[in-house]
Design an enzyme around this catalytic site. Sequence first.
Site, PDB file in Angstrom:
ATOM      1  N   GLU A  56       0.820  -1.217   0.000  1.00 60.20           N
ATOM      2  CA  GLU A  56       0.000   0.000   0.000  1.00 60.20           C
ATOM      3  C   GLU A  56       0.854   1.267   0.000  1.00 60.20           C
ATOM      4  O   GLU A  56       0.505   2.263  -0.648  1.00 60.20           O
ATOM      5  CB  GLU A  56      -0.952  -0.009   1.198  1.00 60.20           C
ATOM      6  CG  GLU A  56      -2.099  -1.008   1.073  1.00 60.20           C
ATOM      7  CD  GLU A  56      -1.699  -2.448   1.358  1.00 60.20           C
ATOM      8  OE1 GLU A  56      -2.464  -3.369   1.019  1.00 60.20           O
ATOM      9  OE2 GLU A  56      -0.598  -2.651   1.939  1.00 60.20           O
ATOM     10  N   HIS A 126     -11.407  -6.196   8.054  1.00 58.51           N
ATOM     11  CA  HIS A 126     -12.141  -5.911   6.821  1.00 58.51           C
ATOM     12  C   HIS A 126     -13.454  -5.183   7.112  1.00 58.51           C
ATOM     13  O   HIS A 126     -14.447  -5.374   6.408  1.00 58.51           O
ATOM     14  CB  HIS A 126     -12.418  -7.209   6.046  1.00 58.51           C
ATOM     15  CG  HIS A 126     -11.179  -7.918   5.589  1.00 58.51           C
ATOM     16  ND1 HIS A 126     -10.476  -8.769   6.403  1.00 58.51           N
ATOM     17  CD2 HIS A 126     -10.508  -7.874   4.415  1.00 58.51           C
ATOM     18  CE1 HIS A 126      -9.430  -9.236   5.750  1.00 58.51           C
ATOM     19  NE2 HIS A 126      -9.425  -8.714   4.535  1.00 58.51           N
TER      20      HIS A 126
END
Length: 322
Positions: A56, A126
Amino acid sequence: MNLFQAINNSLDLALSSDPTAIIFGEDVAFGGVFRCTVGLQEKHGKSRVFNTPLCEQGIAGFGIGAATAGATAIAEIQFADYILPAFDQICNEAAKYRYRSGGLYDCGSLTIRAPCSAVGHGALYHSQSPEAFFAHCPGLKVVVPRGPIKAKGLLLSCIRDKNPCLFFEPKILYRSAVEQVPVKEYTMPLSKADVLVEGDDITLVGWGTQVHVLREVCQLAKDQLNVSCELIDLVTILPWDKETIAQSVKKTGRLLIAHEAPLTSGFGAEIAASIQHDCFLNLEAPIERVTGFDTPFPHMFEPFYMPDKWRCFEAVKKLVNY
Protein backbone atom coordinates in the site's frame (compact mmCIF):
# COMPACT_ATOMS: atom_id res chain seq x y z
CA MET A 1 -26.86 0.16 -11.54
CA ASN A 2 -25.67 -1.03 -8.18
CA LEU A 3 -22.80 0.75 -6.43
CA PHE A 4 -19.90 -1.20 -7.95
CA GLN A 5 -21.38 -0.83 -11.44
CA ALA A 6 -21.69 2.94 -10.92
CA ILE A 7 -18.05 3.08 -9.78
CA ASN A 8 -17.03 1.02 -12.83
CA ASN A 9 -18.99 3.34 -15.13
CA SER A 10 -17.38 6.39 -13.55
CA LEU A 11 -13.87 4.95 -13.98
CA ASP A 12 -14.63 3.98 -17.59
CA LEU A 13 -15.74 7.55 -18.36
CA ALA A 14 -12.63 8.97 -16.68
CA LEU A 15 -10.34 6.75 -18.78
CA SER A 16 -12.27 7.54 -21.96
CA SER A 17 -12.26 11.33 -21.51
CA ASP A 18 -8.71 11.73 -20.15
CA PRO A 19 -5.83 10.06 -22.01
CA THR A 20 -3.52 10.61 -19.04
CA ALA A 21 -5.77 8.68 -16.62
CA ILE A 22 -4.41 5.43 -15.18
CA ILE A 23 -5.87 2.93 -12.69
CA PHE A 24 -3.64 0.75 -10.53
CA GLY A 25 -3.82 -1.34 -7.36
CA GLU A 26 -3.95 -4.89 -6.10
CA ASP A 27 -5.89 -7.15 -8.51
CA VAL A 28 -7.51 -4.29 -10.46
CA ALA A 29 -6.41 -5.79 -13.79
CA PHE A 30 -8.90 -8.67 -13.54
CA GLY A 31 -11.66 -6.50 -12.03
CA GLY A 32 -10.74 -6.29 -8.35
CA VAL A 33 -12.17 -8.29 -5.46
CA PHE A 34 -15.40 -6.25 -5.65
CA ARG A 35 -15.48 -6.11 -9.48
CA CYS A 36 -15.22 -2.31 -9.60
CA THR A 37 -12.65 -2.37 -12.42
CA VAL A 38 -14.01 -5.34 -14.36
CA GLY A 39 -13.55 -5.03 -18.13
CA LEU A 40 -11.50 -1.82 -17.93
CA GLN A 41 -8.11 -3.35 -18.81
CA GLU A 42 -9.63 -5.12 -21.83
CA LYS A 43 -11.13 -1.84 -23.04
CA HIS A 44 -8.34 0.62 -22.22
CA GLY A 45 -5.20 -1.51 -22.28
CA LYS A 46 -2.59 -2.93 -19.93
CA SER A 47 -0.63 0.32 -19.81
CA ARG A 48 -3.59 2.17 -18.26
CA VAL A 49 -5.17 -0.44 -15.94
CA PHE A 50 -2.61 -2.60 -14.18
CA ASN A 51 -1.81 -4.53 -11.01
CA THR A 52 0.70 -3.45 -8.40
CA PRO A 53 2.65 -5.40 -5.79
CA LEU A 54 0.89 -5.98 -2.46
CA CYS A 55 2.35 -2.82 -0.99
CA GLU A 56 0.00 0.00 0.00
CA GLN A 57 2.84 2.40 0.73
CA GLY A 58 4.17 1.72 -2.75
CA ILE A 59 0.75 2.20 -4.37
CA ALA A 60 0.36 5.62 -2.72
CA GLY A 61 3.95 6.63 -3.48
CA PHE A 62 3.61 5.57 -7.13
CA GLY A 63 0.35 7.52 -7.36
CA ILE A 64 1.98 10.67 -5.99
CA GLY A 65 4.82 10.35 -8.51
CA ALA A 66 2.51 9.66 -11.44
CA ALA A 67 0.25 12.60 -10.52
CA THR A 68 3.25 14.91 -10.12
CA ALA A 69 4.48 13.85 -13.57
CA GLY A 70 1.15 14.86 -15.10
CA ALA A 71 -1.01 11.73 -15.00
CA THR A 72 -4.50 11.51 -13.58
CA ALA A 73 -3.70 8.81 -11.05
CA ILE A 74 -6.53 6.63 -9.70
CA ALA A 75 -5.26 4.19 -7.08
CA GLU A 76 -7.16 1.42 -5.32
CA ILE A 77 -6.37 0.23 -1.82
CA GLN A 78 -8.09 -3.17 -1.68
CA PHE A 79 -9.55 -2.58 1.80
CA ALA A 80 -9.55 0.69 3.72
CA ASP A 81 -8.27 -1.24 6.77
CA TYR A 82 -4.98 -1.69 4.90
CA ILE A 83 -4.52 1.96 3.97
CA LEU A 84 -2.48 2.56 7.13
CA PRO A 85 0.89 1.45 5.66
CA ALA A 86 0.29 4.27 3.13
CA PHE A 87 -0.56 6.80 5.86
CA ASP A 88 2.86 8.45 5.72
CA GLN A 89 2.79 8.80 1.93
CA ILE A 90 -0.78 10.19 1.95
CA CYS A 91 -0.48 12.59 4.90
CA ASN A 92 3.18 13.61 4.77
CA GLU A 93 3.69 13.62 1.02
CA ALA A 94 0.46 13.84 -1.00
CA ALA A 95 -1.33 16.30 1.30
CA LYS A 96 1.70 18.60 1.65
CA TYR A 97 3.41 18.34 -1.73
CA ARG A 98 2.11 21.56 -3.29
CA TYR A 99 2.56 23.50 -0.03
CA ARG A 100 6.06 22.15 0.64
CA SER A 101 7.30 23.01 -2.83
CA GLY A 102 5.75 26.47 -2.91
CA GLY A 103 3.54 25.44 -5.80
CA LEU A 104 6.38 24.07 -7.95
CA TYR A 105 5.11 20.49 -7.73
CA ASP A 106 1.56 19.26 -7.52
CA CYS A 107 0.00 15.81 -7.04
CA GLY A 108 -3.56 17.15 -6.94
CA SER A 109 -4.68 14.79 -9.71
CA LEU A 110 -4.36 11.79 -7.35
CA THR A 111 -7.48 9.93 -6.22
CA ILE A 112 -7.30 6.92 -3.89
CA ARG A 113 -10.32 4.60 -3.69
CA ALA A 114 -10.85 2.14 -0.84
CA PRO A 115 -13.75 -0.11 0.27
CA CYS A 116 -14.63 0.68 3.89
CA SER A 117 -17.00 -0.06 6.77
CA ALA A 118 -18.89 -3.11 7.96
CA VAL A 119 -20.01 -5.91 5.66
CA GLY A 120 -21.55 -8.38 8.12
CA HIS A 121 -18.64 -10.82 8.40
CA GLY A 122 -15.46 -8.80 7.94
CA ALA A 123 -14.20 -8.85 11.54
CA LEU A 124 -11.38 -6.58 12.63
CA TYR A 125 -9.36 -6.32 9.40
CA HIS A 126 -12.14 -5.91 6.82
CA SER A 127 -14.72 -3.69 8.55
CA GLN A 128 -13.07 -0.50 9.74
CA SER A 129 -14.02 3.09 8.93
CA PRO A 130 -10.78 5.12 8.96
CA GLU A 131 -12.14 8.44 7.69
CA ALA A 132 -11.40 10.34 10.93
CA PHE A 133 -7.66 9.56 10.72
CA PHE A 134 -7.45 11.52 7.47
CA ALA A 135 -9.84 14.30 8.51
CA HIS A 136 -6.99 15.63 10.69
CA CYS A 137 -4.78 16.21 7.65
CA PRO A 138 -5.05 19.55 5.79
CA GLY A 139 -4.54 19.19 2.05
CA LEU A 140 -6.73 16.14 1.49
CA LYS A 141 -10.36 15.76 0.51
CA VAL A 142 -12.24 12.80 2.03
CA VAL A 143 -15.52 11.62 0.48
CA VAL A 144 -17.99 8.82 1.38
CA PRO A 145 -20.93 8.12 -1.00
CA ARG A 146 -24.25 6.67 0.16
CA GLY A 147 -25.36 5.08 -3.11
CA PRO A 148 -24.76 4.60 -6.85
CA ILE A 149 -25.97 8.00 -8.14
CA LYS A 150 -23.82 9.90 -5.66
CA ALA A 151 -20.89 7.54 -6.10
CA LYS A 152 -20.63 8.07 -9.85
CA GLY A 153 -20.88 11.85 -9.69
CA LEU A 154 -18.67 12.26 -6.63
CA LEU A 155 -15.95 9.93 -7.96
CA LEU A 156 -15.74 11.87 -11.23
CA SER A 157 -15.57 15.09 -9.18
CA CYS A 158 -12.72 13.64 -7.09
CA ILE A 159 -10.82 12.48 -10.16
CA ARG A 160 -11.06 15.96 -11.69
CA ASP A 161 -10.51 17.90 -8.46
CA LYS A 162 -7.07 19.51 -8.22
CA ASN A 163 -6.43 18.17 -4.72
CA PRO A 164 -5.57 14.65 -3.54
CA CYS A 165 -8.85 12.88 -2.75
CA LEU A 166 -9.66 9.80 -0.67
CA PHE A 167 -12.84 8.08 -1.81
CA PHE A 168 -14.15 5.57 0.74
CA GLU A 169 -16.78 3.18 -0.64
CA PRO A 170 -19.03 1.37 1.91
CA LYS A 171 -18.53 -2.19 0.75
CA ILE A 172 -21.85 -3.56 2.00
CA LEU A 173 -23.55 -1.23 -0.50
CA TYR A 174 -21.65 -2.53 -3.56
CA ARG A 175 -24.48 -4.90 -4.46
CA SER A 176 -27.28 -3.91 -2.07
CA ALA A 177 -27.62 -0.26 -3.16
CA VAL A 178 -29.33 -0.02 -6.56
CA GLU A 179 -30.54 3.16 -8.28
CA GLN A 180 -31.43 4.49 -11.73
CA VAL A 181 -28.02 5.99 -12.50
CA PRO A 182 -27.74 8.33 -15.52
CA VAL A 183 -25.42 6.72 -18.07
CA LYS A 184 -23.98 10.01 -19.28
CA GLU A 185 -21.12 11.80 -17.60
CA TYR A 186 -21.95 14.07 -14.65
CA THR A 187 -20.25 15.43 -11.55
CA MET A 188 -21.53 16.37 -8.09
CA PRO A 189 -20.21 19.08 -5.77
CA LEU A 190 -17.75 18.10 -3.04
CA SER A 191 -18.07 19.59 0.45
CA LYS A 192 -21.84 19.94 0.10
CA ALA A 193 -24.11 17.98 2.43
CA ASP A 194 -27.50 16.69 1.26
CA VAL A 195 -30.71 17.27 3.21
CA LEU A 196 -32.56 14.04 2.38
CA VAL A 197 -35.58 14.38 4.68
CA GLU A 198 -36.81 17.72 6.00
CA GLY A 199 -38.03 17.92 9.58
CA ASP A 200 -38.55 20.26 12.53
CA ASP A 201 -37.75 18.43 15.79
CA ILE A 202 -34.30 16.81 15.49
CA THR A 203 -31.38 16.74 13.05
CA LEU A 204 -29.81 13.36 12.18
CA VAL A 205 -26.38 13.36 10.51
CA GLY A 206 -24.57 10.39 8.99
CA TRP A 207 -22.58 9.32 5.92
CA GLY A 208 -22.20 6.18 3.84
CA THR A 209 -24.16 3.16 5.05
CA GLN A 210 -25.34 5.00 8.15
CA VAL A 211 -27.54 7.29 6.05
CA HIS A 212 -29.78 4.30 5.25
CA VAL A 213 -29.97 3.35 8.95
CA LEU A 214 -30.96 6.91 9.87
CA ARG A 215 -33.62 6.96 7.17
CA GLU A 216 -35.31 4.07 8.99
CA VAL A 217 -34.92 5.95 12.27
CA CYS A 218 -36.75 8.94 10.75
CA GLN A 219 -39.69 6.70 9.95
CA LEU A 220 -39.64 5.04 13.39
CA ALA A 221 -39.63 8.45 15.10
CA LYS A 222 -42.50 9.64 12.97
CA ASP A 223 -44.61 6.51 13.49
CA GLN A 224 -43.96 5.86 17.19
CA LEU A 225 -43.16 9.29 18.65
CA ASN A 226 -44.75 11.69 16.18
CA VAL A 227 -41.31 13.32 15.96
CA SER A 228 -40.23 15.05 12.76
CA CYS A 229 -36.57 14.29 11.89
CA GLU A 230 -34.36 16.13 9.43
CA LEU A 231 -31.88 13.72 7.81
CA ILE A 232 -28.56 15.00 6.43
CA ASP A 233 -25.94 13.03 4.51
CA LEU A 234 -22.63 14.76 5.21
CA VAL A 235 -21.19 13.35 1.92
CA THR A 236 -17.74 14.95 2.35
CA ILE A 237 -15.77 14.44 5.56
CA LEU A 238 -13.07 16.96 4.63
CA PRO A 239 -13.65 19.83 4.05
CA TRP A 240 -17.11 19.29 5.60
CA ASP A 241 -20.27 21.36 5.14
CA LYS A 242 -20.73 22.96 8.54
CA GLU A 243 -23.22 25.55 7.28
CA THR A 244 -25.90 23.06 6.21
CA ILE A 245 -25.82 21.24 9.56
CA ALA A 246 -25.74 24.46 11.60
CA GLN A 247 -28.69 25.83 9.67
CA SER A 248 -30.67 22.66 10.39
CA VAL A 249 -29.77 22.58 14.10
CA LYS A 250 -30.79 26.23 14.52
CA LYS A 251 -34.20 25.11 13.27
CA THR A 252 -34.56 21.82 15.20
CA GLY A 253 -32.53 22.51 18.38
CA ARG A 254 -31.35 18.90 18.60
CA LEU A 255 -28.58 16.93 16.89
CA LEU A 256 -27.77 13.22 16.63
CA ILE A 257 -24.63 12.09 14.79
CA ALA A 258 -24.13 8.41 13.93
CA HIS A 259 -21.11 6.63 12.45
CA GLU A 260 -19.61 3.13 12.50
CA ALA A 261 -16.13 4.22 13.62
CA PRO A 262 -15.34 4.19 17.37
CA LEU A 263 -16.68 6.98 19.57
CA THR A 264 -13.45 8.57 20.79
CA SER A 265 -12.13 11.06 18.22
CA GLY A 266 -14.56 9.79 15.58
CA PHE A 267 -15.53 12.50 13.11
CA GLY A 268 -18.79 12.95 15.01
CA ALA A 269 -16.73 14.58 17.77
CA GLU A 270 -15.58 17.33 15.39
CA ILE A 271 -19.14 17.93 14.22
CA ALA A 272 -20.42 18.03 17.82
CA ALA A 273 -17.74 20.49 18.92
CA SER A 274 -18.32 22.81 15.96
CA ILE A 275 -22.11 22.79 16.23
CA GLN A 276 -21.97 23.28 20.00
CA HIS A 277 -19.84 26.38 19.38
CA ASP A 278 -21.96 27.82 16.58
CA CYS A 279 -25.43 26.82 17.80
CA PHE A 280 -25.04 26.89 21.59
CA LEU A 281 -28.04 29.15 22.23
CA ASN A 282 -30.22 27.12 19.83
CA LEU A 283 -29.65 23.71 21.42
CA GLU A 284 -32.48 22.20 23.46
CA ALA A 285 -30.48 19.12 24.51
CA PRO A 286 -26.85 17.91 24.56
CA ILE A 287 -25.65 16.60 21.19
CA GLU A 288 -25.89 12.80 20.98
CA ARG A 289 -23.41 10.49 19.22
CA VAL A 290 -24.30 6.88 18.36
CA THR A 291 -21.22 5.07 17.11
CA GLY A 292 -19.13 1.94 17.22
CA PHE A 293 -17.46 1.22 20.53
CA ASP A 294 -13.86 1.87 21.57
CA THR A 295 -12.83 -1.71 20.84
CA PRO A 296 -11.40 -3.54 17.82
CA PHE A 297 -14.17 -4.33 15.36
CA PRO A 298 -15.64 -7.66 16.53
CA HIS A 299 -16.67 -10.63 14.42
CA MET A 300 -19.43 -12.55 16.22
CA PHE A 301 -20.45 -9.46 18.22
CA GLU A 302 -20.79 -7.21 15.18
CA PRO A 303 -24.58 -6.82 15.60
CA PHE A 304 -23.99 -5.36 19.07
CA TYR A 305 -21.17 -3.11 17.91
CA MET A 306 -23.05 -1.46 15.07
CA PRO A 307 -24.94 1.84 15.56
CA ASP A 308 -28.16 0.20 14.35
CA LYS A 309 -31.59 1.78 14.08
CA TRP A 310 -32.59 0.71 17.60
CA ARG A 311 -29.58 2.33 19.26
CA CYS A 312 -30.18 5.47 17.20
CA PHE A 313 -33.91 5.43 18.02
CA GLU A 314 -33.12 5.27 21.75
CA ALA A 315 -30.91 8.33 21.30
CA VAL A 316 -33.75 10.14 19.53
CA LYS A 317 -36.02 9.42 22.50
CA LYS A 318 -33.35 10.67 24.89
CA LEU A 319 -32.97 13.90 22.93
CA VAL A 320 -36.68 14.55 22.64
CA ASN A 321 -37.33 13.88 26.34
CA TYR A 322 -34.36 15.83 27.67
